[in-house]
Scaffold this motif. Sequence first.
Motif, PDB file in Angstrom:
ATOM      1  N   ALA A 120       0.835  -1.208   0.000  1.00  0.00           N
ATOM      2  CA  ALA A 120       0.000   0.000   0.000  1.00  0.00           C
ATOM      3  C   ALA A 120       0.866   1.253   0.000  1.00  0.00           C
ATOM      4  O   ALA A 120       0.585   2.214  -0.722  1.00  0.00           O
ATOM      5  CB  ALA A 120      -0.943  -0.006   1.203  1.00  0.00           C
ATOM      6  N   ILE A 121       1.948   1.249   0.773  1.00  0.00           N
ATOM      7  CA  ILE A 121       2.845   2.412   0.800  1.00  0.00           C
ATOM      8  C   ILE A 121       3.570   2.569  -0.527  1.00  0.00           C
ATOM      9  O   ILE A 121       3.802   3.692  -0.982  1.00  0.00           O
ATOM     10  CB  ILE A 121       3.826   2.316   1.980  1.00  0.00           C
ATOM     11  N   VAL A 122       3.918   1.459  -1.169  1.00  0.00           N
ATOM     12  CA  VAL A 122       4.527   1.535  -2.504  1.00  0.00           C
ATOM     13  C   VAL A 122       3.595   2.313  -3.437  1.00  0.00           C
ATOM     14  O   VAL A 122       4.025   3.182  -4.195  1.00  0.00           O
ATOM     15  CB  VAL A 122       4.829   0.132  -3.068  1.00  0.00           C
ATOM     16  N   PHE A 123       2.299   2.011  -3.389  1.00  0.00           N
ATOM     17  CA  PHE A 123       1.335   2.673  -4.275  1.00  0.00           C
ATOM     18  C   PHE A 123       0.954   4.076  -3.804  1.00  0.00           C
ATOM     19  O   PHE A 123       0.795   4.980  -4.620  1.00  0.00           O
ATOM     20  CB  PHE A 123       0.067   1.821  -4.415  1.00  0.00           C
ATOM     21  N   LEU A 124       0.811   4.268  -2.496  1.00  0.00           N
ATOM     22  CA  LEU A 124       0.343   5.553  -1.965  1.00  0.00           C
ATOM     23  C   LEU A 124       1.443   6.584  -1.775  1.00  0.00           C
ATOM     24  O   LEU A 124       1.189   7.780  -1.820  1.00  0.00           O
ATOM     25  CB  LEU A 124      -0.356   5.341  -0.605  1.00  0.00           C
ATOM     26  N   GLY A 125       2.637   6.134  -1.494  1.00  0.00           N
ATOM     27  CA  GLY A 125       3.716   7.053  -1.166  1.00  0.00           C
ATOM     28  C   GLY A 125       3.667   7.431   0.296  1.00  0.00           C
ATOM     29  O   GLY A 125       2.835   6.951   1.064  1.00  0.00           O
ATOM     30  N   SER A 126       4.554   8.316   0.692  1.00  0.00           N
ATOM     31  CA  SER A 126       4.695   8.665   2.104  1.00  0.00           C
ATOM     32  C   SER A 126       3.723   9.732   2.563  1.00  0.00           C
ATOM     33  O   SER A 126       3.452   9.863   3.740  1.00  0.00           O
ATOM     34  CB  SER A 126       6.128   9.131   2.384  1.00  0.00           C
ATOM     35  N   GLY A 127       3.213  10.525   1.650  1.00  0.00           N
ATOM     36  CA  GLY A 127       2.316  11.612   2.039  1.00  0.00           C
ATOM     37  C   GLY A 127       3.082  12.880   2.373  1.00  0.00           C
ATOM     38  O   GLY A 127       4.312  12.931   2.312  1.00  0.00           O
ATOM     39  N   LYS A 128       2.343  13.906   2.749  1.00  0.00           N
ATOM     40  CA  LYS A 128       2.949  15.211   3.007  1.00  0.00           C
ATOM     41  C   LYS A 128       3.631  15.304   4.367  1.00  0.00           C
ATOM     42  O   LYS A 128       4.484  16.137   4.574  1.00  0.00           O
ATOM     43  CB  LYS A 128       1.873  16.286   2.894  1.00  0.00           C
ATOM     44  N   LEU A 129       3.263  14.436   5.317  1.00  0.00           N
ATOM     45  CA  LEU A 129       3.854  14.461   6.645  1.00  0.00           C
ATOM     46  C   LEU A 129       5.053  13.505   6.676  1.00  0.00           C
ATOM     47  O   LEU A 129       5.051  12.479   7.349  1.00  0.00           O
ATOM     48  CB  LEU A 129       2.817  14.081   7.703  1.00  0.00           C
ATOM     49  N   ALA A 130       6.076  13.853   5.926  1.00  0.00           N
ATOM     50  CA  ALA A 130       7.245  12.998   5.767  1.00  0.00           C
ATOM     51  C   ALA A 130       8.487  13.865   5.573  1.00  0.00           C
ATOM     52  O   ALA A 130       8.373  15.021   5.197  1.00  0.00           O
ATOM     53  CB  ALA A 130       7.055  12.083   4.554  1.00  0.00           C
ATOM     54  N   LEU A 131       9.643  13.278   5.842  1.00  0.00           N
ATOM     55  CA  LEU A 131      10.893  14.009   5.586  1.00  0.00           C
ATOM     56  C   LEU A 131      11.035  14.353   4.118  1.00  0.00           C
ATOM     57  O   LEU A 131      11.515  15.418   3.759  1.00  0.00           O
ATOM     58  CB  LEU A 131      12.107  13.190   6.031  1.00  0.00           C
ATOM     59  N   ARG A 132      10.636  13.410   3.297  1.00  0.00           N
ATOM     60  CA  ARG A 132      10.727  13.601   1.851  1.00  0.00           C
ATOM     61  C   ARG A 132       9.460  13.021   1.224  1.00  0.00           C
ATOM     62  O   ARG A 132       9.427  11.839   0.866  1.00  0.00           O
ATOM     63  CB  ARG A 132      11.961  12.908   1.304  1.00  0.00           C
ATOM     64  N   GLY A 133       8.445  13.821   1.135  1.00  0.00           N
ATOM     65  CA  GLY A 133       7.171  13.346   0.606  1.00  0.00           C
ATOM     66  C   GLY A 133       7.266  12.912  -0.844  1.00  0.00           C
ATOM     67  O   GLY A 133       8.055  13.456  -1.607  1.00  0.00           O
ATOM     68  N   ASP A 134       6.470  11.915  -1.184  1.00  0.00           N
ATOM     69  CA  ASP A 134       6.455  11.420  -2.573  1.00  0.00           C
ATOM     70  C   ASP A 134       5.498  12.236  -3.398  1.00  0.00           C
ATOM     71  O   ASP A 134       4.426  12.574  -3.004  1.00  0.00           O
ATOM     72  CB  ASP A 134       6.018   9.949  -2.598  1.00  0.00           C
TER      73      ASP A 134
END
Length: 134
Positions: A120-134
Motif C-alpha cells: 500500500a505504501i509503494v502505491f500511496l507514497g509517504s504523504g505530506k507528513l514525511a521528511l521527503r514526501g512522494d
Amino acid sequence: MVKQVYCDACGKLLLRLNLGGLLLVHGLSKVLNPDSLDFIGRSLVAVDLPAVLAYGVYLGEVIAPIMIILGYRARLGAFIVTVQMAVAVGLVHMDDFLAFTPHGGWYLELQAFYLFGALAIVFLGSGKLALRGD
C-alpha cells in the motif's frame, strides 16, 4: 479540499508509523538475538541460496522500516519490505498458507499485514507528513 489533503496525509502517516514501527521491533529482536539468523540461513541453503543472504533481514526489518517511519524514500523502503515478505512467505511459510491459529485467525496474518501494508505504501507514497514526501 484542504480537509481531504490533511486526512490523506494523516492516514498515510498512521500507516507508515504502524507498519514501520511494528516491523522495526521485529527487526530489532533479530539484532539483539543474532542467532536467529541461523534459521534464516538454513532456510536459504535448503533452496540452494547462499546463507549470507540472511543478513538482508537487517535491511528489510531495520533500515527499510526506519525509511518508512521517517517518510524518507518510503516507497523504496516499502518495496524492500514487500519483496522480503514475499520471499519469507515463499521460503518458510508456504505450509501455513491455508492454516488457522487455535484462536481462529489466519496463521499468516502478520506476514500478510507486513506485505500488503508495505505494498500500500509503494502505491500511496509517504504523504505530506514525511521528511521527503512522494
